[in-house]
Design a protein around this motif. Structure first.
Motif, PDB file in Angstrom:
ATOM      1  N   HIS A  52      11.531  -2.508  -1.615  1.00 54.32           N
ATOM      2  CA  HIS A  52      11.210  -1.520  -0.587  1.00 54.32           C
ATOM      3  C   HIS A  52      12.496  -0.888  -0.069  1.00 54.32           C
ATOM      4  O   HIS A  52      12.856   0.215  -0.466  1.00 54.32           O
ATOM      5  N   LEU A  53      13.246  -1.615   0.739  1.00 48.61           N
ATOM      6  CA  LEU A  53      14.459  -1.015   1.297  1.00 48.61           C
ATOM      7  C   LEU A  53      15.688  -1.921   1.184  1.00 48.61           C
ATOM      8  O   LEU A  53      16.626  -1.802   1.977  1.00 48.61           O
ATOM      9  N   GLY A  54      15.676  -2.817   0.222  1.00 45.69           N
ATOM     10  CA  GLY A  54      16.910  -3.516  -0.116  1.00 45.69           C
ATOM     11  C   GLY A  54      17.266  -4.722   0.728  1.00 45.69           C
ATOM     12  O   GLY A  54      18.384  -5.205   0.650  1.00 45.69           O
ATOM     13  N   CYS A  74       9.666 -10.775   2.646  1.00 41.73           N
ATOM     14  CA  CYS A  74      10.767  -9.934   3.104  1.00 41.73           C
ATOM     15  C   CYS A  74      10.817  -9.941   4.638  1.00 41.73           C
ATOM     16  O   CYS A  74       9.806  -9.708   5.291  1.00 41.73           O
ATOM     17  N   VAL A 114       3.786  -7.747  -6.123  1.00 38.09           N
ATOM     18  CA  VAL A 114       3.572  -7.410  -4.716  1.00 38.09           C
ATOM     19  C   VAL A 114       2.182  -7.877  -4.272  1.00 38.09           C
ATOM     20  O   VAL A 114       1.190  -7.626  -4.959  1.00 38.09           O
ATOM     21  N   GLY A 140       2.271  -5.480   2.074  1.00 39.08           N
ATOM     22  CA  GLY A 140       3.411  -4.754   2.629  1.00 39.08           C
ATOM     23  C   GLY A 140       3.773  -3.516   1.834  1.00 39.08           C
ATOM     24  O   GLY A 140       3.076  -3.135   0.896  1.00 39.08           O
ATOM     25  N   PRO A 141       4.866  -2.896   2.221  1.00 41.88           N
ATOM     26  CA  PRO A 141       5.198  -1.570   1.704  1.00 41.88           C
ATOM     27  C   PRO A 141       5.977  -1.551   0.384  1.00 41.88           C
ATOM     28  O   PRO A 141       6.278  -0.474  -0.114  1.00 41.88           O
ATOM     29  N   ALA A 142       6.306  -2.707  -0.197  1.00 43.07           N
ATOM     30  CA  ALA A 142       7.135  -2.695  -1.412  1.00 43.07           C
ATOM     31  C   ALA A 142       6.437  -1.920  -2.516  1.00 43.07           C
ATOM     32  O   ALA A 142       5.254  -2.133  -2.778  1.00 43.07           O
ATOM     33  N   PRO A 143       7.144  -0.996  -3.175  1.00 41.74           N
ATOM     34  CA  PRO A 143       6.482  -0.144  -4.165  1.00 41.74           C
ATOM     35  C   PRO A 143       6.298  -0.802  -5.534  1.00 41.74           C
ATOM     36  O   PRO A 143       5.495  -0.355  -6.325  1.00 41.74           O
ATOM     37  N   ARG A 144       7.084  -1.833  -5.840  1.00 39.02           N
ATOM     38  CA  ARG A 144       6.930  -2.448  -7.165  1.00 39.02           C
ATOM     39  C   ARG A 144       7.371  -3.907  -7.122  1.00 39.02           C
ATOM     40  O   ARG A 144       7.933  -4.352  -6.118  1.00 39.02           O
ATOM     41  N   ASN A 188      18.631   3.029   1.381  1.00 40.43           N
ATOM     42  CA  ASN A 188      17.487   2.863   0.480  1.00 40.43           C
ATOM     43  C   ASN A 188      16.375   3.849   0.803  1.00 40.43           C
ATOM     44  O   ASN A 188      15.577   4.177  -0.071  1.00 40.43           O
ATOM     45  N   PHE A 215       5.426   1.102   6.280  1.00 42.82           N
ATOM     46  CA  PHE A 215       4.188   1.246   5.509  1.00 42.82           C
ATOM     47  C   PHE A 215       4.459   1.838   4.133  1.00 42.82           C
ATOM     48  O   PHE A 215       3.877   1.424   3.151  1.00 42.82           O
ATOM     49  N   GLN A 268       0.137   2.571  -6.688  1.00 41.47           N
ATOM     50  CA  GLN A 268       1.286   2.678  -5.785  1.00 41.47           C
ATOM     51  C   GLN A 268       1.422   4.082  -5.204  1.00 41.47           C
ATOM     52  O   GLN A 268       1.804   4.260  -4.060  1.00 41.47           O
TER      53      GLN A 268
END
Lengths: 161, 517
Positions: A97-99, A111, A124, A127-131, B187, B368, B444
């Motif tokens: 998501h943001l590292g 996370c 996943v 939450g918001p993690a894309p992959r 990020n 989100f 996704q």
């Protein structure tokens, strides 16, 4: 510009550009081209060709007591290394998501920054993690495990000890 | 004067020597002591710093309610950060670990260092607040309308630059707070990858990766990132800000001064006796470089009626705002220290890792989905703000607070609507989770696109369109939309600041955080 006889033109009208003003146009276009190249060149400089980051490759010895599915996180590295009967594998603990650095447990990963959750294999769950978390390249030699944080491998890839 | 003998060269020299101080002053200020209105006017006109102001100022511009001094307060805060920032540069060293030690030195060892750093930090915060309020003032008084459309755009650029200045300054202490806020920020810059990954084109087209690489100069937050943020913070962005400010101020003059309602003179009434002289006759003729400039400029057709000399009336007002801003920043600096956490540790994220407060609304959305919350919605908001003056071509209510169809009642309703919508959407997301919790196998791309912020934006947009139709006015829609977004920003920022704890979970109070925080 010369006004043709009979034509009326106010002295307030802007002068039309003389058609044969080649030198003027030439200088204008050369300036435009130079500016374009200079701008591109200026943007090229900050895009580093060599990344000044610490080595991505490291070698560790796994503790003998490491149980199957139990993460081993070498100090100073954002990697969880596992050993099970099929072999050794390493999963990056950098959240997709943001590292942030995810917390590795036997059940999976969590996370701390935005609450993303991952299964033990990095998929996943919430939450918001894309992959999924990255699986990293592992090689073994003489009881030592070498992990390359810069090279990802397909999920599920295990290397026999 | 007596019949004098020819003066000796030495006497002449002595006389010149005696006259030198007076002549020095006169050569600097040719107009002499500004003791009359005419003298003051020439003084303003002939001074490079003062001539940014027009020589005379309209009485409307000097009313407290016209601007609340918010623009000047923003400039004042900028000047304070400039002075304190230069002072901090005497000791600050932009290199990892050393940076942290130098901030500690500034805090504990350098004489007045702690005070200066506190003022710097508070002035930066004050500037963000005043810039946002200044924008709200310009919006609610419909000051963005023609001929001021372009200055509204410059104002938006200044808002972005202000936020950029704050954000880049956030990394410099190199503590945990800084390191993780910047990791998250960098990020977010990379988050277009969420889209390119989902489309499978990242290998060929990777704007997100490029943005992050340009920002950090590396693939991790390290010494390259620190020197880049330092460069941006102390050099590039201040230069950009100064240039934009110059254009911004110049355009105020060229666009006809501050916005005034069409019936400004009736509203003002006759000038009070102590504000004199005020020209009351309509001008017979105006000159505006008439020979070369064509077309109508805002100054054509208006004369110096209802104006007062800028010196001293405007300058006292400006000085008052400057001193008030300085007082607020200094007072806050005395009661509250700028934060400094432990040294940055790339292995242990700060939990929760919070950005500066004005980004916490975005961080709430980012929790989100990164792309929509961090880039998509801010871009939509900025584009929308930039379009307002080009879509609202009406004239009703210019220069009046909440001017336009609907007026203050519409704004009140929009406040109620904006707050309720934001609270309801957030409550649903907090209580029941979001898409992935409801449909675990959802693609996704859907998670990326449909953020609570997206839903909120759509609700606000629908409300705004409804207003446009109901009042038959674009201004009414803009009033509603701007108010709603302001309310949404407040709700998200408050939730992000006070109600989010470790793992970005919802807590009623920080006292409930696990682990005895």
């Amino acid at each position: 510009m010369t006004v043709k006889p009979g034509a009326t033109r106010s002295r307030l009208d802007p002068e039309p550009m003389p058609r044969r003003d080649v030198l003027g146009l030439l200088s204008l276009w050369s300036m435009a081209t130079a500016l374009l190249f200079a701008t591109v060149g200026m943007f090229r400089l900050p895009k580093a060709a060599v990344l000044a980051s610490p080595s991505k490759k490291f070698r560790v010895a796994l503790p003998d007591t490491l149980a199957a599915g139990e993460p081993f996180v070498p100090p100073g590295r954002a990697v969880a290394i596992y050993r099970d009967p099929e072999g050794v594998y390493a999963i990056s603990t950098i959240c997709t998501h943001l590292g942030c650095i995810v917390h590795a447990t036997t059940q999976g990963f969590e996370c701390p920054c935005h609450g993303s959750g991952f299964t033990a294999s990095g998929e996943v769950t919430r939450g918001p993690a894309p992959r999924a978390l990255d699986w990293l390249q592992v090689s073994t030699s003489g009881g030592l495990v070498t992990v390359d944080e810069g090279v990802t491998v397909p999920s599920g890839t295990r290397v026999p000890v | 004067m007596s019949l004098s003998l020819p003066r000796t060269p030495l006497q002449v020299f002595r006389d010149h020597l005696r006259a030198a101080p007076g002549r020095m002053v006169h050569s600097a200020f040719r107009t002499g002591t500004p003791s009359t209105d005419r003298g003051r006017s020439s003084f303003v006109f002939g001074n490079v710093f003062l001539h940014l102001h027009s020589v005379r100022t309209h009485r409307w511009s000097l009313r407290w309610m016209t601007t609340a001094g918010l623009g000047i307060a923003s400039v004042a805060a900028f000047l304070i950060t400039l002075v304190t920032g230069v002072l901090l540069m005497f000791y600050y060293k932009p290199y990892p670990d050393v940076a942290y030690d130098s901030i500690k030195d500034i805090h504990f060892v350098v004489p007045t260092g702690r005070f200066m750093r506190n003022i710097h930090r508070w002035a930066a915060n004050v500037m963000v607040v005043t810039v946002i309020l200044h924008m709200a003032r310009a919006f609610y008084t419909a000051s963005y309308r023609a001929p001021r459309e372009f200055n509204w755009l410059i104002g938006l650029a200044l808002l972005v630059t202000t936020l950029g200045l704050s954000f880049t300054g956030y990394l410099l202490p190199w503590d945990q707070l800084a390191f993780w806020a910047i990791t998250i920020g960098a990020n977010i810059a990379q988050s277009p990858r969420e889209v390119t990954d989902a489309l499978g084109i990242t290998e060929h087209f990777d704007p997100g990766g490029l943005q992050r690489l340009l920002l950090l100069g590396s693939d991790t937050v390290g010494d390259e990132a620190l020197i880049r943020f330092y460069l941006l913070h102390v050099m590039l962005l201040p230069l950009v800000a100064a240039m934009l400010m110059a254009v911004h101020f110049w355009r105020i003059r060229k666009d006809g001064g501050l916005t005034k309602p069409a019936d400004v003179n009736q509203r003002l009434g006759p000038p009070p006796a102590d504000v004199y002289p005020v020209f009351t006759e309509e001008p017979v003729k105006t000159y505006h470089l008439a020979a070369i400039v064509r077309g109508r400029t805002p100054a054509v057709g208006s004369g110096p009626e209802h104006t007062v000399p800028s010196m001293p009336h405007l300058f006292y007002a400006e000085l008052g705002v400057l001193m008030l801003t300085l007082f607020v920043c200094t007072a806050l600096a005395l009661v509250s220290d700028a934060p400094l956490k432990e040294l940055a540790n790339a292995q242990v994220p700060e939990n929760p890792a919070k950005a500066p407060w004005y980004f916490l609304g975005l961080q709430e959305l980012v929790a989100f989905s990164a792309f929509m919350g961090g880039i998509g919605i801010p871009a939509i908001v900025l584009i929308g703000l930039g379009l307002i003056p080009y879509l609202d071509r009406e004239e009703e209510g210019t220069g009046v607070w909440f001017g336009g169809p609907g007026g203050w009642r519409l704004v009140q309703r929009s406040i109620a609507f904006g707050f309720s919508a934001a609270l309801i959407v957030e409550s649903i997301a907090i209580r029941f989770g979001w898409l992935r919790e409801w449909f675990p196998d959802i693609p996704q791309l859907v998670v990326t696109a449909i953020n609570p912020g997206t839903v909120l934006t759509l609700i606000y947009a629908w409300y705004s369109v409804w207003l446009v139709r109901r009042y038959g006015s674009t201004r009414a829609g803009a009033l509603g939309l701007f108010t709603c977004f302001l309310c949404g920003f407040i709700v998200l920022t408050v939730i992000g600041t006070y109600f989010r704890g470790p793992n970005w979970e919802f807590f009623w109070s920080p006292a409930d955080w696990p682990g005895g925080h």
